[in-house]
Design a protein around this motif. Structure first.
Motif, PDB file in Angstrom:
ATOM      1  N   ALA A  92       9.432  -2.577  -5.934  1.00  0.00           N
ATOM      2  CA  ALA A  92       9.717  -3.902  -5.382  1.00  0.00           C
ATOM      3  C   ALA A  92       8.520  -4.836  -5.558  1.00  0.00           C
ATOM      4  N   ILE A  93       7.306  -4.268  -5.573  1.00  0.00           N
ATOM      5  CA  ILE A  93       6.107  -5.101  -5.655  1.00  0.00           C
ATOM      6  C   ILE A  93       5.975  -5.777  -7.025  1.00  0.00           C
ATOM      7  N   PRO A  94       6.034  -4.997  -8.143  1.00  0.00           N
ATOM      8  CA  PRO A  94       6.038  -5.696  -9.441  1.00  0.00           C
ATOM      9  C   PRO A  94       7.234  -6.636  -9.604  1.00  0.00           C
TER      10      PRO A  94
ATOM     11  N   LEU B 175      -4.271   2.017   4.395  1.00  0.00           N
ATOM     12  CA  LEU B 175      -3.457   2.526   3.297  1.00  0.00           C
ATOM     13  C   LEU B 175      -2.285   3.337   3.857  1.00  0.00           C
ATOM     14  N   PHE B 176      -2.593   4.118   4.877  1.00  0.00           N
ATOM     15  CA  PHE B 176      -1.562   4.957   5.494  1.00  0.00           C
ATOM     16  C   PHE B 176      -0.476   4.098   6.139  1.00  0.00           C
ATOM     17  N   LEU B 177      -0.913   3.036   6.822  1.00  0.00           N
ATOM     18  CA  LEU B 177       0.050   2.121   7.457  1.00  0.00           C
ATOM     19  C   LEU B 177       0.936   1.462   6.406  1.00  0.00           C
ATOM     20  N   GLN B 178       0.311   1.032   5.301  1.00  0.00           N
ATOM     21  CA  GLN B 178       1.069   0.391   4.227  1.00  0.00           C
ATOM     22  C   GLN B 178       2.109   1.358   3.671  1.00  0.00           C
ATOM     23  N   PHE B 179       1.684   2.620   3.502  1.00  0.00           N
ATOM     24  CA  PHE B 179       2.613   3.600   2.970  1.00  0.00           C
ATOM     25  C   PHE B 179       3.769   3.841   3.943  1.00  0.00           C
ATOM     26  N   THR B 180       3.440   3.803   5.243  1.00  0.00           N
ATOM     27  CA  THR B 180       4.490   3.980   6.251  1.00  0.00           C
ATOM     28  C   THR B 180       5.552   2.898   6.119  1.00  0.00           C
ATOM     29  N   LEU B 181       5.110   1.683   5.813  1.00  0.00           N
ATOM     30  CA  LEU B 181       6.047   0.572   5.648  1.00  0.00           C
ATOM     31  C   LEU B 181       6.981   0.824   4.453  1.00  0.00           C
ATOM     32  N   ILE B 182       6.387   1.316   3.351  1.00  0.00           N
ATOM     33  CA  ILE B 182       7.187   1.634   2.162  1.00  0.00           C
ATOM     34  C   ILE B 182       8.179   2.749   2.492  1.00  0.00           C
ATOM     35  N   PHE B 183       7.663   3.755   3.216  1.00  0.00           N
ATOM     36  CA  PHE B 183       8.515   4.883   3.569  1.00  0.00           C
ATOM     37  C   PHE B 183       9.662   4.440   4.487  1.00  0.00           C
TER      38      PHE B 183
ATOM     39  N   VAL C 287      15.400   3.374   5.792  1.00  0.00           N
ATOM     40  CA  VAL C 287      16.484   2.439   6.112  1.00  0.00           C
ATOM     41  C   VAL C 287      17.510   2.432   4.978  1.00  0.00           C
ATOM     42  N   GLY C 288      17.012   2.411   3.724  1.00  0.00           N
ATOM     43  CA  GLY C 288      17.909   2.440   2.563  1.00  0.00           C
ATOM     44  C   GLY C 288      18.795   3.674   2.577  1.00  0.00           C
ATOM     45  N   ASN C 289      18.169   4.832   2.788  1.00  0.00           N
ATOM     46  CA  ASN C 289      18.931   6.081   2.828  1.00  0.00           C
ATOM     47  C   ASN C 289      19.966   6.066   3.946  1.00  0.00           C
TER      48      ASN C 289
ATOM     49  N   LEU D  92      13.035  -3.980   0.474  1.00  0.00           N
ATOM     50  CA  LEU D  92      11.625  -4.388   0.490  1.00  0.00           C
ATOM     51  C   LEU D  92      11.442  -5.677  -0.303  1.00  0.00           C
ATOM     52  N   PHE D  93      12.140  -5.766  -1.440  1.00  0.00           N
ATOM     53  CA  PHE D  93      12.034  -6.961  -2.284  1.00  0.00           C
ATOM     54  C   PHE D  93      12.503  -8.211  -1.529  1.00  0.00           C
ATOM     55  N   PHE D  94      13.654  -8.104  -0.848  1.00  0.00           N
ATOM     56  CA  PHE D  94      14.152  -9.281  -0.124  1.00  0.00           C
ATOM     57  C   PHE D  94      13.302  -9.595   1.103  1.00  0.00           C
ATOM     58  N   SER D  95      12.726  -8.558   1.725  1.00  0.00           N
ATOM     59  CA  SER D  95      11.826  -8.829   2.850  1.00  0.00           C
ATOM     60  C   SER D  95      10.586  -9.572   2.371  1.00  0.00           C
ATOM     61  N   LEU D  96      10.125  -9.232   1.160  1.00  0.00           N
ATOM     62  CA  LEU D  96       8.977  -9.942   0.595  1.00  0.00           C
ATOM     63  C   LEU D  96       9.365 -11.375   0.261  1.00  0.00           C
ATOM     64  N   LEU D  97      10.577 -11.527  -0.289  1.00  0.00           N
ATOM     65  CA  LEU D  97      11.046 -12.834  -0.728  1.00  0.00           C
ATOM     66  C   LEU D  97      11.217 -13.776   0.458  1.00  0.00           C
ATOM     67  N   THR D  98      11.747 -13.253   1.558  1.00  0.00           N
ATOM     68  CA  THR D  98      11.970 -14.099   2.730  1.00  0.00           C
ATOM     69  C   THR D  98      10.721 -14.207   3.593  1.00  0.00           C
ATOM     70  N   GLY D  99       9.715 -13.378   3.276  1.00  0.00           N
ATOM     71  CA  GLY D  99       8.465 -13.481   4.027  1.00  0.00           C
ATOM     72  C   GLY D  99       8.435 -12.664   5.302  1.00  0.00           C
ATOM     73  N   ILE D 100       9.459 -11.820   5.518  1.00  0.00           N
ATOM     74  CA  ILE D 100       9.438 -10.941   6.691  1.00  0.00           C
ATOM     75  C   ILE D 100       8.265  -9.970   6.563  1.00  0.00           C
ATOM     76  N   ILE D 101       8.073  -9.487   5.322  1.00  0.00           N
ATOM     77  CA  ILE D 101       6.928  -8.629   5.039  1.00  0.00           C
ATOM     78  C   ILE D 101       6.007  -9.390   4.091  1.00  0.00           C
ATOM     79  N   GLN D 102       4.723  -9.420   4.405  1.00  0.00           N
ATOM     80  CA  GLN D 102       3.769 -10.107   3.544  1.00  0.00           C
ATOM     81  C   GLN D 102       3.291  -9.156   2.449  1.00  0.00           C
ATOM     82  N   MET D 103       2.975  -9.732   1.288  1.00  0.00           N
ATOM     83  CA  MET D 103       2.522  -8.945   0.147  1.00  0.00           C
ATOM     84  C   MET D 103       1.332  -8.061   0.509  1.00  0.00           C
ATOM     85  N   GLU D 104       0.382  -8.623   1.296  1.00  0.00           N
ATOM     86  CA  GLU D 104      -0.853  -7.870   1.597  1.00  0.00           C
ATOM     87  C   GLU D 104      -0.555  -6.623   2.428  1.00  0.00           C
ATOM     88  N   TRP D 105       0.600  -6.598   3.088  1.00  0.00           N
ATOM     89  CA  TRP D 105       0.907  -5.451   3.954  1.00  0.00           C
ATOM     90  C   TRP D 105       1.273  -4.207   3.164  1.00  0.00           C
TER      91      TRP D 105
END
Lengths: 227, 120
Positions: A75-77, B4-12, B17-19, B39-52
């Protein structure tokens, strides 16, 4: 179970770190890619350590989980490419969609011609997608994921080597066309080749990789009705 | 490290949720792809920030090769027991790869030509 997971993960990560060091030491020589060196190393040496391949496979659960989070990370790229995708949305979607359908049709046709069995056909179909996506797609239509790995890698290598010549032969010169074609057929390898050609080709190659993955994974479920 | 661990938790969590959505709504999609789209739409709408998520995701994608090693070994083992003509598979792979390259290239060029004619 937990023991084999720990052992498998430990051995693989250790071998990968060494392989990566070697790869960097030799200036990123394509043939020393950790994927080849580490796999070959483990394939040869696992039996010597009395480590059965079956135990190794059951121990690789952690890696299959990480493969799924790797797909999510795409999703990031995709997000970074979004402005460019939006600008050329029609061009990219037409090219990739037509290309994917052509890939499906040709695979389906050739495989039926040779009388290939269903499970192997199912492993062949998603091969245009990037590896983690192809793996999960193959499993969902009854393919053999480990065969899909082999098909994805060989088709990427083939396209990486022959692609540039084929594009030249067919007089395809537009930057976007070259980038999209290479990215759609050779994924990450193709995108890296495109980056050598130029910035626009490189961006298109990377976009092609992500969009192909999306389109393949959304078309694949339809094949449950055919196979 | 803990960031890094927190960021990975967000990805996980996106994956989880997808599953969950796939099994709940019986969608014909894989949970990981849906997780990616979420995750892509959350980034697009700004719910999740890129830096997170950026650092963990980039690290993850950089070392994706590591994840391919066990399935490739599985493939090598499986291939030993596969009794079929390998040249057929080679022809299929080569043929359809060529098809993808040529047809993608041509359709993009055709589209560009058509677009240019429209603009004239």
């Amino acid at each position: 179970m937990i023991e084999s997971i720990l052992l498998c993960t430990g051995i693989t990560v250790l071998a990968y770190v060494i392989g990566l060091k070697l790869f960097k030491a030799f200036n990123h020589n394509v043939w020393l890619n950790p994927l080849y060196t580490v796999t070959l190393f483990l394939f040869i040496f696992l039996p010597l350590f009395h480590f059965d391949y079956k135990t190794y496979e059951t121990g690789s659960t952690l890696f299959s989980l990480l493969m799924q989070t790797a797909i999510v990370s795409l999703a990031i790229p995709l997000f970074k490419q979004w402005p460019l995708i939006k600008k050329h949305f029609k061009k990219i979607s037409t090219g990739i969609f037509v290309g994917c359908v052509a890939g499906f049709c040709s695979t389906f046709f050739l495989a039926s011609l040779f009388g290939i069995k269903e499970d192997i056909m199912a492993s062949l179909l998603p091969k245009a997608a990037t590896l983690p996506v192809a793996l999960s797609a193959s499993g969902s239509i009854g393919g053999v994921p480990s065969l899909t790995v082999l098909f994805v890698l060989t088709s990427a290598m083939f396209s990486f080597i022959c692609g540039p010549k084929v594009l030249e032969m067919f007089n395809i010169t537009s930057k976007a066309a070259k980038g999209l074609a290479m990215g759609a057929s050779a994924q990450a390898l193709g995108a890296s080749k495109c980056l050598q050609w130029g910035e626009e080709e490189g961006a298109m190659g990377a976009i092609a990789m992500t969009t192909t993955a999306l389109i393949v994974s959304s078309i694949i479920p339809l094949f449950t009705y055919f196979i | 490290m803990h960031r890094l661990f927190l960021q990975f938790t967000l990805i996980f969590s996106s994956l989880a949720v997808g599953n969950a959505m796939v099994s709940f709504f019986r969608l014909p999609l894989s949970g990981s792809i849906l997780g990616m789209l979420l995750l892509f739409f959350s980034l697009l709408t700004g719910i999740i920030q890129m830096e997170w998520v950026e650092k963990a995701a980039n690290l993850h994608l950089q070392h994706m090769t590591l994840l391919f090693i066990p399935p490739v070994i599985g493939a090598l083992v499986y291939f030993h027991s596969l009794h079929m003509k390998i040249w057929k598979l080679g022809v299929i792979i080569a043929g359809s790869s060529l098809c993808i390259i040529i047809i993608t290239g041509f359709s993009v060029e055709l589209y560009e030509k058509w677009k240019r004619r429209c603009n004239r």
